[in-house]
Design an enzyme around this catalytic site. Sequence first.
Site, mmCIF file in Angstrom:
data_model
loop_
_atom_site.group_PDB
_atom_site.id
_atom_site.type_symbol
_atom_site.label_atom_id
_atom_site.label_comp_id
_atom_site.label_asym_id
_atom_site.label_seq_id
_atom_site.Cartn_x
_atom_site.Cartn_y
_atom_site.Cartn_z
ATOM 1 N N THR A 83 0.821 -1.239 -0.154
ATOM 2 C CA THR A 83 0.227 0.143 -0.022
ATOM 3 C C THR A 83 0.885 1.199 0.217
ATOM 4 O O THR A 83 0.584 2.068 -0.735
ATOM 5 C CB THR A 83 -0.983 -0.047 1.207
ATOM 6 O OG1 THR A 83 -1.829 -1.153 1.282
ATOM 7 C CG2 THR A 83 -1.888 1.231 1.250
ATOM 8 N N GLN A 189 0.885 -9.303 -6.346
ATOM 9 C CA GLN A 189 0.353 -10.509 -6.614
ATOM 10 C C GLN A 189 1.047 -11.352 -7.589
ATOM 11 O O GLN A 189 1.164 -12.293 -7.945
ATOM 12 C CB GLN A 189 -1.158 -10.758 -6.963
ATOM 13 C CG GLN A 189 -2.021 -10.278 -5.835
ATOM 14 C CD GLN A 189 -2.105 -10.997 -4.714
ATOM 15 O OE1 GLN A 189 -1.549 -12.229 -4.657
ATOM 16 N NE2 GLN A 189 -2.652 -10.572 -3.695
ATOM 17 N N GLY A 210 6.126 -8.132 0.852
ATOM 18 C CA GLY A 210 6.646 -9.286 1.523
ATOM 19 C C GLY A 210 5.643 -10.305 1.949
ATOM 20 O O GLY A 210 6.064 -11.425 1.645
ATOM 21 N N THR A 247 13.956 4.417 9.921
ATOM 22 C CA THR A 247 14.710 3.511 9.974
ATOM 23 C C THR A 247 14.012 2.177 9.363
ATOM 24 O O THR A 247 12.987 1.812 9.597
ATOM 25 C CB THR A 247 15.052 3.123 11.404
ATOM 26 O OG1 THR A 247 15.522 4.278 11.963
ATOM 27 C CG2 THR A 247 15.981 2.152 11.680
ATOM 28 N N CYS A 335 -9.682 -7.462 1.877
ATOM 29 C CA CYS A 335 -9.751 -6.096 2.074
ATOM 30 C C CYS A 335 -11.453 -5.634 2.070
ATOM 31 O O CYS A 335 -11.710 -4.817 2.917
ATOM 32 C CB CYS A 335 -9.114 -5.121 1.279
ATOM 33 S SG CYS A 335 -7.282 -5.336 1.226
HETATM 34 N N1 PLP Z 1 -2.145 -4.804 -4.214
HETATM 35 C C1 PLP Z 1 -2.670 -5.856 -4.248
HETATM 36 C C2 PLP Z 1 -2.695 -6.408 -5.825
HETATM 37 C C3 PLP Z 1 -2.810 -6.692 -3.192
HETATM 38 O O1 PLP Z 1 -3.476 -8.002 -3.142
HETATM 39 C C4 PLP Z 1 -2.716 -6.052 -1.858
HETATM 40 C C5 PLP Z 1 -3.083 -7.113 -0.737
HETATM 41 O O2 PLP Z 1 -3.959 -7.643 -0.775
HETATM 42 C C6 PLP Z 1 -2.110 -5.021 -1.847
HETATM 43 C C7 PLP Z 1 -1.888 -4.325 -2.747
HETATM 44 C C8 PLP Z 1 -1.648 -4.277 -0.587
HETATM 45 O O3 PLP Z 1 -0.418 -4.780 0.102
HETATM 46 P P1 PLP Z 1 0.040 -4.561 1.616
HETATM 47 O O4 PLP Z 1 -1.055 -5.500 2.351
HETATM 48 O O5 PLP Z 1 1.346 -5.064 1.717
HETATM 49 O O6 PLP Z 1 -0.027 -3.190 1.837
#
Ligand code: PLP
Length: 396
Positions: A83, A189, A210, A247, A335
């Site tokens: 994100t 992904q 990660g 950091t 989400c």
């Molecule tokens: N982008 C995609 C395509 C995702 O599937 C996700 C997580 O589900 C994210 C972004 C967000 O990643 P993070 O959870 O590391 O913020």
Amino acid sequence: MNKKNKVVYFDNNATTAVAPEVFEAMKPYLTEFYGNPSSMYYFGGRVGQALDKARAQIADLLGSSFIDPKGKHSEIIFTSCGTESDNTAILSALQTCPKRNKIIVSKVEHPAVLNVAKELERRNIKVGYIPVDSKGRIDLQRLEEMVDEDTALVSVMWANNEIGNIYPVQKIAEIAHNYGALFHTDAVQAVGKVPFSLDDMDIDMLSLSGHKLHAPKGVGVLYVKRGVRFRPFMVGGHQEKSRRGGTENVSGIVALGRACELAKANMEYENTVVKALRDRLEKGILERVPSTRANGDLEHRLPNTSSISFDFIEGEAILMMLDEFGICASSGSACTTGSLEPSHVLRSMGIPYTAAHGTVRFSLSCYNTEEEVDYVIDKIPAVIETLRKMSPYWNH
Ligand code: PLP
């Protein structure tokens, strides 16, 4: 067997288990080598070297061979998650192209991109949303019509988290560049599942996370191609060549480096063995349960992902019953779980409401087995039958 003594984890697009080798690699950086990587003395410096090693491991998986005069793979910037990487890329493009007031994203992006776009609209930035067809494929013709000299950035995900579609990012990058716009891809992904080499591509910025590839949560990367204009999102200390203050999450970064090394070695396995397991699962369910369909561009999708719609019932109800058997899956994206609206991805594809509501995403990993797949195939028909008997819409 119930959920108390069995877990069949088919929700790897939500998050993955930390690989044992990854955990081993990161442990010393939580206990023994806890120095600050920016410190001048040796105890900190050796931690800084661990970051550089991770940077090289990640660059190797991504096919980014550029090394700066200090010997570092400086196209790799560490962040806290996918994100943050997505936010940084989008805001940077707008700030470094102040004469341009528009971005273009696809309608099926993750909320980490879509909600930034919505926020920018509130700040009077123009946003174009590229539509998709019933298989979730992007309309490149529409993109050509939308992109113009006012466009600062085109951002299209490499692979979709809900249906697994893989998008033609190189072609999209070329279209963006024809109009002087930057191109960013959310590859959260795709990394570790889709082989590619960024050296041979025209991608300006790329996000990864990660916890989607067997490293822990709380660490991500933004790749920024050398020479691409960039403005930081997190401003603070001089970490990451002043491109991301704060950091570094050293143990998480060391873990991500090792996870990328493993992902490279496992890419073939992912695209053969894991893919075969996914296909067996999908075929088994579609054969045994009437009124079901697999969603997406079935020939061009991630090897681990299957999105299946079961007509006339609720995905959430299916998940709750599967949970009783210890089976973990997802309805729509993790989400959006909690809202009963069908996901924006399925709605953009025009999937009928009766099917979109009853959609379950199964996403596998290298830790899944044929036995687990058969267990799920065995449990699903009775679950669906029970729910359909209770559904006022099911009258077969
Ligand atoms: N982008 C995609 C395509 C995702 O599937 C996700 C997580 O589900 C994210 C972004 C967000 O990643 P993070 O959870 O590391 O913020």
